[in-house]
Design an enzyme around this catalytic site. Sequence first.
Site, PDB file in Angstrom:
ATOM      1  N   GLY A  12      39.219  48.437 -28.122  1.00 48.40           N
ATOM      2  CA  GLY A  12      40.068  49.458 -28.470  1.00 48.40           C
ATOM      3  C   GLY A  12      39.612  50.054 -29.910  1.00 48.40           C
ATOM      4  N   SER A  13      38.087  50.085 -29.872  1.00 48.31           N
ATOM      5  CA  SER A  13      37.830  50.872 -31.260  1.00 48.31           C
ATOM      6  C   SER A  13      37.979  52.310 -31.143  1.00 48.31           C
ATOM      7  CB  SER A  13      36.415  50.338 -31.601  1.00 48.31           C
ATOM      8  OG  SER A  13      35.400  51.082 -30.460  1.00 48.31           O
ATOM      9  N   ASN A  14      37.940  52.898 -30.140  1.00 46.80           N
ATOM     10  CA  ASN A  14      38.032  54.306 -30.145  1.00 46.80           C
ATOM     11  C   ASN A  14      39.820  54.598 -30.386  1.00 46.80           C
ATOM     12  OD1 ASN A  14      36.067  56.232 -29.128  1.00 46.80           O
ATOM     13  ND2 ASN A  14      35.657  54.501 -27.789  1.00 46.80           N
ATOM     14  N   ASN A 108      39.593  61.480 -21.296  1.00 49.33           N
ATOM     15  CA  ASN A 108      38.933  60.403 -21.139  1.00 49.33           C
ATOM     16  C   ASN A 108      37.387  60.415 -22.182  1.00 49.33           C
ATOM     17  OD1 ASN A 108      37.818  57.553 -20.555  1.00 49.33           O
ATOM     18  ND2 ASN A 108      36.570  58.728 -19.155  1.00 49.33           N
ATOM     19  N   HIS A 110      33.477  58.962 -22.570  1.00 47.24           N
ATOM     20  CA  HIS A 110      32.459  58.556 -21.682  1.00 47.24           C
ATOM     21  C   HIS A 110      31.153  58.336 -22.616  1.00 47.24           C
ATOM     22  CE1 HIS A 110      30.527  56.918 -18.215  1.00 47.24           C
ATOM     23  NE2 HIS A 110      29.527  57.603 -18.646  1.00 47.24           N
ATOM     24  N   GLU A 180      31.356  58.055 -30.596  1.00 43.99           N
ATOM     25  CA  GLU A 180      32.187  58.197 -29.882  1.00 43.99           C
ATOM     26  C   GLU A 180      33.476  58.607 -30.720  1.00 43.99           C
ATOM     27  OE1 GLU A 180      32.924  55.384 -26.587  1.00 43.99           O
ATOM     28  OE2 GLU A 180      30.940  55.018 -26.560  1.00 43.99           O
TER      29      GLU A 180
HETATM   30  C1  GRF Z   1      33.633  53.141 -24.926  1.00 45.90           C
HETATM   31  O1  GRF Z   1      32.327  52.767 -24.792  1.00 45.90           O
HETATM   32  C2  GRF Z   1      34.152  54.497 -24.090  1.00 45.90           C
HETATM   33  O2  GRF Z   1      33.239  55.493 -24.202  1.00 45.90           O
HETATM   34  C3  GRF Z   1      34.520  53.798 -22.631  1.00 45.90           C
HETATM   35  O3  GRF Z   1      34.730  52.462 -22.940  1.00 45.90           O
HETATM   36  C4  GRF Z   1      34.303  52.033 -24.270  1.00 45.90           C
HETATM   37  C5  GRF Z   1      35.607  51.733 -25.028  1.00 45.90           C
HETATM   38  O4  GRF Z   1      35.304  50.838 -26.261  1.00 45.90           O
HETATM   39  N1  GRF Z   1      34.994  54.365 -21.705  1.00 45.90           N
HETATM   40  P1  GRF Z   1      36.554  50.568 -27.060  1.00 45.90           P
HETATM   41  O5  GRF Z   1      37.722  49.654 -26.403  1.00 45.90           O
HETATM   42  O6  GRF Z   1      37.197  51.966 -27.663  1.00 45.90           O
HETATM   43  O7  GRF Z   1      35.703  49.962 -28.245  1.00 45.90           O
END
Ligand code: GRF
Length: 211
Positions: A12-14, A108, A110, A180
């Site tokens: 969940g870093s995003n 999403n 990627h 990202e």
């Molecule tokens: C990220 O690399 C995203 O692009 C992919 O899954 C990963 C999730 O990373 N879909 P995080 O859980 O957000 O750190």
Amino acid sequence: MKKIAVFVSGGGSNLQALMDAITDGYIKDASIVVVVSNKKEAYGLERAVKSGIDTLFLDPKDFKNAQEYDKNLAEKMNALKIDIVCLAGYMKILKPIFLEVFKGKVLNIHPALLPSFGGEGCYGLHVHEKVLEAGVKVTGVTVHFVDEGADTGPIILQKTVEVSDEDTPESLQKKVLKYEHESYKEALKYVVQDRVSINGKKTYIKPSGKI
Ligand code: GRF
């Protein structure tokens, strides 16, 4: 005020980047009202709790099949009046039964430049392994709307990252992840501001002065 749900299966870093972007005012008039996961141990759920955001763990084992799972998920998101769904490392392909309800509202991210290095099996470190195997000199990030295919929906935003001779899948993953976080919050901001229109495979982003 746009109501957002973020779906996670892992770290969940995003998700963190999106929560921070709302807290620090980069994204205005939006609120993450729930973080959903298909994995109980997803650290993303913990991040949500730490930020005071409601969580929802839906166990696939409690449903007859993926169709029933996504039907229930769509009902729950509807009940919460969710406007935008952000997939952030959510390791499940959404069924049409969900996507029909949230058409053009699911995003999403990627970790590569789609349409290259995407699709079934292209997740996690595999993406970066394939990038290195192919010998490309640039990779990057894609934020896109989700359609019924795997990584095939209209692209909102892309950023490039250089591949160096020294890169390993792990180092590339780390480098890309930083971009990202920047890219996802930027794309979400445009969507929250209703500046993104979709025409077939292509999206158009209105300049900020013309909201
Ligand atoms: C990220 O690399 C995203 O692009 C992919 O899954 C990963 C999730 O990373 N879909 P995080 O859980 O957000 O750190």
